[in-house]
Structures are given as C-alpha cells and as structure tokens.
Design an enzyme around this catalytic site. Structure first.
Site, PDB file in Angstrom:
ATOM      1  CE1 TYR A 155      -2.973  -3.160   0.798  1.00  0.00           C
ATOM      2  CE2 TYR A 155      -4.463  -1.302   0.787  1.00  0.00           C
ATOM      3  CZ  TYR A 155      -4.237  -2.656   0.710  1.00  0.00           C
ATOM      4  OH  TYR A 155      -5.297  -3.509   0.553  1.00  0.00           O
ATOM      5  CG  ASP A 259      -7.947  -4.579   2.023  1.00  0.00           C
ATOM      6  OD1 ASP A 259      -9.083  -4.561   2.518  1.00  0.00           O
ATOM      7  OD2 ASP A 259      -7.660  -3.996   0.961  1.00  0.00           O
TER       8      ASP A 259
END
Ligand code: NAD
Length: 367
Positions: A155, A259
C-alpha cells in the site's frame, strides 16, 4: 475465558489518552460536545452514515459533527478528492466517523483512505468480527479480532514501469511499523482478555519482508507471556478460517493480507454490511466500516447500516462512553434477533431507513 464485549481499545488509560489528544487539538470546546469530523463518503456512504449519526445522536452522547466531503464527492464538487477544509477539520478534531470512499480500479487518483491513514499516522486498523443473532451462517460464535498494519506494505503505492510490459510494485516492511502493530495487537489482547495472537504471513516466500514482520512480532510476543503467540502462513490460515474460525482469536496481519482476510472474516459472520472497524494512531482515530461504497446498491436506501452503526459504537466507546456503546450494540443485536427489519443482504426486504428506525426503538429500550 470470559471476554468483554468491548470493541474499543479498552483500558482507562487509553481512553484518557485519546480524550487528551482531542482536547489538545482544540476539541471538546463545544459546551460538553466533542467535535468529530463526519465524512459521509461515496456510494452508500451518505445513506449508512446518516443512520449511524441518528443512532449516536439518539444515544445521548453529545457530538458536534463537522461534515466534510472527500473522495469522488469532493472531486466532483471541488476538483480535489482531499479538500483543504477536510484536512483542517481532521487536524482540529483528530477524530472522524467516515463513510467509504471510491477508488478507481487500475486508474485515477490514489486511494484517499490510504492517504488519510498515512497522513494522520493511523497505523492500526481494528476490525472486530463477531457472529450476530438472527443471522444465518455456517458458523456460530465467531469472535475474531483482525488487526491490520495500516501504513506500509504494498500500500506504500511505490510502483513503476521498468520497461514496457514490465512493472514493479515495491513492498515496504519496516521494523518500526511491524513492532508497533504487534505491540498494539498484544496490548489489545491483554486489555480485552483474549487468549492468543496469530501472526499471519508468507515468510516462506517473502523471507526478508514477511520474515522481518515475524521477527518483530516474536520479539514483542516475548513481553506478553500471558498471551499465546502463534504463526500461520496466509493461505493455510484462509483455509482454517473458513473451516474452523474458532481456532483463531486475535489475528495480526500486514496491510494487504489484513485487507483481504478481514473481508473473508466478514463473510463468516454474514457479510460486509455487519462488520465495523477503526483506524487508531497515537493522537487520533478514524472510525469506518470494513465495507466499500457498494456501487451496485448505492442510492436505493437498501444498504445495511449495521456496520456503520457498530463503527459508531466504537467511536462512542473511544469518546469515553463504554456503557452507551454497549447499549447501541444491544439495540443492534435485539433488532437482528427479532428479524423485524432485515435488509436484502441479510435475506430481507427492509430499507436502510426501516432497520434504522427499529434500532432506534430498541435503543430507547436498551439499558
Ligand atoms: P464493497 O465493499 O463496496 O462491496 C462488495 C459487495 O458487498 C457488494 O456486492 C456490495 O453491495 C456489498 N455490500 C457492501 N457493503 C454493504 C452494505 N453496507 N450493505 C449491503 N451490502 C453491502 O466492495 P467493492 O465493490 O469491491 O468496492 C467498491 C468501491 O469501494 C471501490 O471503489 C473500493 O475502492 C471502495 N472501497 C472503499 C473502502 C473504504 O473507503 N474504506 C473499503 C473498501 C472498498
């Protein structure tokens, strides 16, 4: 072992610290009401956030909402997905209740969610995933705490084209971020009487990056002899989660695995419409459901507001009102158990407004 129903960080010290952070930043000055930035978000965001705000306001907790746009809504209106007014508000309140924000697939601006978490160093994403009454699923009594590192990993958004047809995405893992998320997980486990923390990884392949994550987790685990520490490779962990979820307790994950695995865990308890979440840093927090903007059902008043309302309960707890937070959770549980109002994702026909009305009625009764 008995577990508290608490979804927040627990512990007086943390609540005191969070309140101090809010006050230091000019918060708390609205005649007893605490200023909280409200980001309605995109897609179903405005619908479910309106429900969460109604429930919090009805709970008696005094919040002064500072509504700010972000994401696609802000891009449309201000030509900027992160308007200066939003950042000013967040710097002042240090606390937000946030709806989901749209991020285009394989194009467009970078995720504003990721930007906000990094900008305010909200390093810990907490997603309590629990079975709820009245919801048909293959498993009962699922009680999982997903703790996801929020600031790095793939990310970090470091991607480039090496040569046409070849691109590179860089996975960043640091000892600092890995250590502090591991400490957050063990502290959470200790304060909430949880039995074990399982670090989930792929260090058999990513020996350096996931290897470092594990080394840090092991070092931290050594300080918490009262909590069992385990490790599991992410693919095997996914299989185990969908066959024997009760063999896990607190899950500790890097950003990407966190996630993915948190959506998987949401599936175990009945779907994304039910699971709340929060992002914590040293000096602030953003509360938001696990789900996204659900463009397939947006604007139809059929989204399930429970995840947003339970995220609101986490906010209420963070503001120092654990009993009120529990009243909100009780109202949600009673509503679902009664089956009086179920949105289509739960197999019913109720609208967002109808289920919210029932929750508000139950809130009046809950003590
Ligand atoms: P999603 O979570 O929006 O939807 C997945 C599925 O779950 C859809 O079928 C949707 O209808 C359903 N769903 C989700 N929330 C629901 C609710 N409250 N009630 C009933 N059904 C619900 O995931 P997606 O479709 O992959 O992503 C859509 C957009 O949301 C993307 O732009 C993505 O980047 C964004 N997103 C944002 C966040 C965030 O802001 N924190 C999180 C995840 C995804």
């Amino acid at each position: 072992m008995a577990r508290k129903a608490s979804d927040g960080l627990g512990g007086k010290a943390k609540r005191k610290a969070s309140k101090c952070a809010a006050l230091e930043n000019g918060n708390g000055g609205h005649r007893g009401a605490v200023a909280v930035t409200l980001i309605p978000g995109d897609g179903i965001g405005p619908e479910v956030m309106a429900a969460a705000v109604r429930v919090i306001d009805a709970s008696g907790v005094r919040v002064k909402w500072d509504t700010q746009e972000a994401g696609a809504a802000a891009l449309k209106r201000y030509d900027n997905p992160v308007p200066a007014a939003l950042l000013t508000s967040l710097r002042r309140t240090r606390i937000a209740l946030k709806g989901p924000l749209e991020t285009r697939v394989a194009e467009g601006f970078r995720s504003i969610n990721v930007y906000l978490r990094k900008a305010f160093d909200l390093y810990a994403n907490l997603r309590p995933t629990r079975s709820l009454p009245g919801i048909e699923t293959p498993f009962r009594n699922v009680d999982l705490i997903v703790i996801r590192e929020n600031t790095e990993d793939l990310y970090a958004g470091i991607e480039h084209q090496v040569t046409p047809g070849v691109v590179e995405s860089v996975k960043i893992i640091t000892a600092r971020a890995s250590t502090r998320i591991a400490r957050f997980a063990f502290e959470f486990a200790r304060r909430n009487q949880r039995k074990s923390v399982t670090a989930i990884h792929k260090a058999n392949i990513m020996k350096l990056s996931d290897g470092l994550f594990l080394k840090c987790a092991r070092r931290v685990a050594a300080d918490y002899k009262d909590i069992e520490y385990r490790e599991q490779i992410v693919d095997a962990a996914c299989m185990k989660l969908v066959t024997a979820p009760s063999s896990f307790d607190v899950l500790l994950l890097e950003n990407l695995y966190g996630d993915i695995v948190s959506d998987l865990c949401a599936g175990l308890v009945g779907g994304l419409g039910l699971v709340p979440g929060a992002n914590f840093g040293e000096r602030g927090a953003i509360f938001e459901a696990v789900h996204g903007t659900a463009p397939d059902i947006a604007g139809r008043n059929i989204a399930n507001p429970v995840a947003a309302i339970l995220s609101g309960a986490m906010l209420v707890e963070y503001l120092g009102h654990p009993r009120v937070a529990e009243r909100i959770r009780t109202a949600v549980r009673r509503t679902l158990r009664s089956g009086k109002a179920k949105t289509p994702d739960l197999g019913g026909k109720a609208t967002t407004t109808e289920i919210t009305e029932v929750i508000l009625e139950e809130l009046k009764r809950a003590t």
